[in-house]
Motif scaffolding. Structure first.
Motif, PDB file in Angstrom:
ATOM      1  N   GLU A 134      28.948 -11.482 -39.725  1.00 58.37           N
ATOM      2  CA  GLU A 134      29.555 -12.769 -39.386  1.00 58.37           C
ATOM      3  C   GLU A 134      30.314 -12.692 -38.067  1.00 58.37           C
ATOM      4  O   GLU A 134      30.331 -13.664 -37.293  1.00 58.37           O
ATOM      5  CB  GLU A 134      30.490 -13.204 -40.521  1.00 58.37           C
ATOM      6  N   SER A 138      29.588 -14.912 -34.711  1.00 60.80           N
ATOM      7  CA  SER A 138      30.636 -15.707 -34.064  1.00 60.80           C
ATOM      8  C   SER A 138      30.687 -15.425 -32.571  1.00 60.80           C
ATOM      9  O   SER A 138      30.930 -16.329 -31.769  1.00 60.80           O
ATOM     10  CB  SER A 138      31.996 -15.424 -34.707  1.00 60.80           C
ATOM     11  N   ASP A 141      28.139 -17.320 -30.967  1.00 57.60           N
ATOM     12  CA  ASP A 141      28.364 -18.760 -31.144  1.00 57.60           C
ATOM     13  C   ASP A 141      27.204 -19.402 -31.891  1.00 57.60           C
ATOM     14  O   ASP A 141      26.699 -20.458 -31.519  1.00 57.60           O
ATOM     15  CB  ASP A 141      28.588 -19.449 -29.793  1.00 57.60           C
ATOM     16  N   GLN A 143      25.986 -20.540 -35.806  1.00 60.25           N
ATOM     17  CA  GLN A 143      26.446 -20.785 -37.173  1.00 60.25           C
ATOM     18  C   GLN A 143      25.312 -20.693 -38.195  1.00 60.25           C
ATOM     19  O   GLN A 143      25.519 -20.219 -39.311  1.00 60.25           O
ATOM     20  CB  GLN A 143      27.113 -22.165 -37.265  1.00 60.25           C
ATOM     21  N   ASN A 144      24.140 -21.146 -37.834  1.00 59.36           N
ATOM     22  CA  ASN A 144      22.984 -21.091 -38.723  1.00 59.36           C
ATOM     23  C   ASN A 144      21.886 -20.264 -38.065  1.00 59.36           C
ATOM     24  O   ASN A 144      20.989 -20.809 -37.407  1.00 59.36           O
ATOM     25  CB  ASN A 144      22.474 -22.509 -39.032  1.00 59.36           C
TER      26      ASN A 144
END
Length: 229
Positions: A134, A138, A141, A143-144
């Protein structure tokens, strides 16, 4: 003249003390080789008192492992500022700091130890891997993540684990070299995936867009060009 009086520790304080003592001993030798008697002596208490707080070495090992796992997961945290290559390099430096400080315990966790195979241990190991996963997303950048990116990141995390274990076996390669190499490995994995997928290609271009000429990613390109010349 005053005589110092030893303060009696509360239940949670004593538990945390024993976890800290166990972690210190496990960082020096495999948990299989550390006895409850040694843990009790290092903590300055009796063997029966250790069992008062923990039913056995396995439960103490799992508690120590939980604290170590939380520490290790935190090594991948990095402010999301500046070039990605430099961020990854700092994370790898902190990761190897942990491996260096907790070598036997790290090996026991990954290769075998008193709690290996238990559901609690497997969950802790998975929590560290998931936290690292995770954190990397991040920094990207994302998220999916698409399937190819998930494959790249999880493969790289596994590679970092394997590299650390091999390094502990004799430390035959300079640590700083391996830290840089792992950052290069991440870029290389992403580049190979980008060669097969336009979405990964767009991500790779975004990854290297703001990389400085003296950064880890540029260093990899220079080394590859030197090989080709």
């Amino acid at each position: 003249m005053t005589t110092g009086v030893r303060r009696r520790l509360g239940v949670e304080e004593r538990r945390q003390q024993l976890i800290g003592v166990a972690l210190e001993l496990f960082s020096q030798r495999s948990p299989d080789d550390v006895s409850i008697d040694e843990i009790a002596a290092a903590a300055g208490i009796s063997r029966p008192l250790v069992y008062h707080y923990f039913p056995g070495k396995l439960s103490l090992y799992e508690a120590a492992l939980k604290r170590a796992a939380e520490d290790l997961a935190g090594r991948f945290k990095e402010p999301q500022e500046g070039p990605l290559g430099a961020r990854l390099l700092r994370a790898m430096h902190r990761f190897f700091d942990f491996v260096d400080d907790h070598g036997p315990g790290f090996s026991a966790l990954m290769r075998g130890g008193p709690a290996v195979g238990s559901s609690a241990t497997n969950a802790l190991i998975d929590s560290v891997r998931q936290a690292a996963y995770e954190q990397i997303l991040s920094h990207l950048d994302v998220q999916n993540p698409p399937a190819r990116l998930e494959l790249v990141v999880r493969s790289w995390i596994s590679l970092a684990e394997s590299t650390a274990l091999l390094w502990l076996d004799g430390r035959r390669i300079p640590r700083a070299e391996l830290e840089s190499q792992l950052v290069h490995d991440f870029a290389a994995l992403a580049a190979v995936s980008a060669a097969y997928d336009e979405e990964m290609g767009a991500l790779l271009r975004r990854m290297i867009k703001d990389e400085p000429p003296n950064g880890p990613f540029a260093d990899l390109v220079a080394r590859l060009l030197a090989l080709a010349s």
